[in-house]
Design a protein around this motif. Structure first.
Motif, PDB file in Angstrom:
ATOM      1  N   ALA A  37       0.710  -1.401   0.159  1.00  0.00           N
ATOM      2  CA  ALA A  37       0.064   0.077  -0.043  1.00  0.00           C
ATOM      3  C   ALA A  37       0.752   1.182   0.130  1.00  0.00           C
ATOM      4  N   THR A  38       1.892   1.241   0.657  1.00  0.00           N
ATOM      5  CA  THR A  38       2.833   2.359   0.746  1.00  0.00           C
ATOM      6  C   THR A  38       3.370   2.504  -0.524  1.00  0.00           C
ATOM      7  N   GLU A  39       4.046   1.580  -1.203  1.00  0.00           N
ATOM      8  CA  GLU A  39       4.555   1.369  -2.523  1.00  0.00           C
ATOM      9  C   GLU A  39       3.767   2.105  -3.591  1.00  0.00           C
ATOM     10  N   VAL A  40       2.518   1.537  -3.587  1.00  0.00           N
ATOM     11  CA  VAL A  40       1.448   2.101  -4.371  1.00  0.00           C
ATOM     12  C   VAL A  40       1.185   3.301  -4.386  1.00  0.00           C
ATOM     13  N   ALA A  41       0.996   3.903  -3.033  1.00  0.00           N
ATOM     14  CA  ALA A  41       0.759   5.431  -2.802  1.00  0.00           C
ATOM     15  C   ALA A  41       1.686   6.145  -3.434  1.00  0.00           C
ATOM     16  N   ARG A  42       3.214   5.860  -2.812  1.00  0.00           N
ATOM     17  CA  ARG A  42       4.290   6.784  -3.337  1.00  0.00           C
ATOM     18  C   ARG A  42       4.366   6.754  -4.901  1.00  0.00           C
ATOM     19  N   LEU A  43       4.091   5.621  -5.762  1.00  0.00           N
ATOM     20  CA  LEU A  43       4.153   5.571  -7.101  1.00  0.00           C
ATOM     21  C   LEU A  43       3.094   6.224  -7.790  1.00  0.00           C
ATOM     22  N   TYR A  44       1.928   6.064  -7.254  1.00  0.00           N
ATOM     23  CA  TYR A  44       0.743   6.918  -7.652  1.00  0.00           C
ATOM     24  C   TYR A  44       0.948   8.524  -7.517  1.00  0.00           C
ATOM     25  N   VAL A  45       1.310   8.997  -6.475  1.00  0.00           N
ATOM     26  CA  VAL A  45       1.511  10.330  -6.249  1.00  0.00           C
ATOM     27  C   VAL A  45       2.486  10.782  -7.245  1.00  0.00           C
ATOM     28  N   ALA A  46       3.873  10.103  -7.447  1.00  0.00           N
ATOM     29  CA  ALA A  46       4.766  10.362  -8.094  1.00  0.00           C
ATOM     30  C   ALA A  46       4.394  10.711  -9.804  1.00  0.00           C
ATOM     31  N   LEU A  47       3.417   9.778 -10.102  1.00  0.00           N
ATOM     32  CA  LEU A  47       2.693   9.756 -11.231  1.00  0.00           C
ATOM     33  C   LEU A  47       1.894  10.841 -11.705  1.00  0.00           C
ATOM     34  N   ARG A  48       1.062  10.970 -10.910  1.00  0.00           N
ATOM     35  CA  ARG A  48      -0.257  12.012 -10.623  1.00  0.00           C
ATOM     36  C   ARG A  48       0.479  13.220 -10.818  1.00  0.00           C
ATOM     37  N   TYR A  49       1.446  13.445 -10.091  1.00  0.00           N
ATOM     38  CA  TYR A  49       1.955  15.153  -9.917  1.00  0.00           C
ATOM     39  C   TYR A  49       3.209  15.312 -10.778  1.00  0.00           C
ATOM     40  N   ARG A  50       3.865  14.395 -11.621  1.00  0.00           N
ATOM     41  CA  ARG A  50       4.777  14.452 -12.263  1.00  0.00           C
ATOM     42  C   ARG A  50       4.791  13.543 -13.538  1.00  0.00           C
ATOM     43  N   PRO A  51       3.666  13.567 -14.336  1.00  0.00           N
ATOM     44  CA  PRO A  51       3.253  12.736 -15.362  1.00  0.00           C
ATOM     45  C   PRO A  51       4.505  12.812 -16.531  1.00  0.00           C
ATOM     46  N   ASP A  52       4.814  13.885 -16.529  1.00  0.00           N
ATOM     47  CA  ASP A  52       5.850  14.038 -17.765  1.00  0.00           C
ATOM     48  C   ASP A  52       7.334  13.855 -17.274  1.00  0.00           C
ATOM     49  N   SER A  53       7.757  13.443 -16.018  1.00  0.00           N
ATOM     50  CA  SER A  53       8.985  12.839 -15.601  1.00  0.00           C
ATOM     51  C   SER A  53       9.770  12.204 -16.532  1.00  0.00           C
ATOM     52  N   PRO A  54      10.989  12.223 -16.607  1.00  0.00           N
ATOM     53  CA  PRO A  54      11.732  11.170 -17.511  1.00  0.00           C
ATOM     54  C   PRO A  54      11.540   9.783 -17.075  1.00  0.00           C
ATOM     55  N   ASP A  55      11.238   9.715 -15.651  1.00  0.00           N
ATOM     56  CA  ASP A  55      11.148   8.267 -15.086  1.00  0.00           C
ATOM     57  C   ASP A  55       9.664   7.719 -15.275  1.00  0.00           C
ATOM     58  N   ALA A  56       8.927   8.307 -15.951  1.00  0.00           N
ATOM     59  CA  ALA A  56       7.436   8.174 -15.806  1.00  0.00           C
ATOM     60  C   ALA A  56       7.066   6.603 -16.340  1.00  0.00           C
ATOM     61  N   GLY A  57       7.707   6.207 -17.441  1.00  0.00           N
ATOM     62  CA  GLY A  57       7.672   4.829 -17.873  1.00  0.00           C
ATOM     63  C   GLY A  57       8.077   3.701 -16.825  1.00  0.00           C
ATOM     64  N   ILE A  58       9.294   3.995 -16.327  1.00  0.00           N
ATOM     65  CA  ILE A  58       9.836   3.030 -15.201  1.00  0.00           C
ATOM     66  C   ILE A  58       8.634   3.115 -13.901  1.00  0.00           C
ATOM     67  N   LEU A  59       8.176   4.214 -13.736  1.00  0.00           N
ATOM     68  CA  LEU A  59       7.489   4.367 -12.463  1.00  0.00           C
ATOM     69  C   LEU A  59       5.955   3.586 -12.702  1.00  0.00           C
ATOM     70  N   ARG A  60       5.508   3.585 -14.121  1.00  0.00           N
ATOM     71  CA  ARG A  60       4.217   3.096 -14.555  1.00  0.00           C
ATOM     72  C   ARG A  60       4.437   1.710 -14.355  1.00  0.00           C
TER      73      ARG A  60
END
Length: 70
Positions: A37-60
């Motif tokens: 749950a903690t990992e899902v929340a961390r990844l979701y927030v990173a993708l939600r608020y930084r969708p254009d991050s260079p790491d977005a594909g890895i995070l997804r």
């Protein structure tokens, strides 16, 4: 989808509850699910608020694995 799975087991996210707060509540109610749950929340927030991050594909990919979409 992760929230839907938890809802089937009786844990629903409250209106206005942040992903991190929900993850903490999940960890208290279902200790075996806390790390995921903690990992899902961390990844979701990173993708939600930084969708254009260079790491977005890895995070997804990490989010899909953490949620259980293989």
């Amino acid at each position: 989808r992760y929230c839907q799975r938890l809802a089937r087991s009786g844990l629903t996210r409250a209106p206005g509850e942040s992903p991190h707060d929900f993850a903490r509540r999940v960890a208290l109610s279902k200790p075996g699910e806390g790390l995921r749950a903690t990992e899902v929340a961390r990844l979701y927030v990173a993708l939600r608020y930084r969708p254009d991050s260079p790491d977005a594909g890895i995070l997804r990919r990490r989010l899909r694995r953490a949620v259980g979409w293989y």
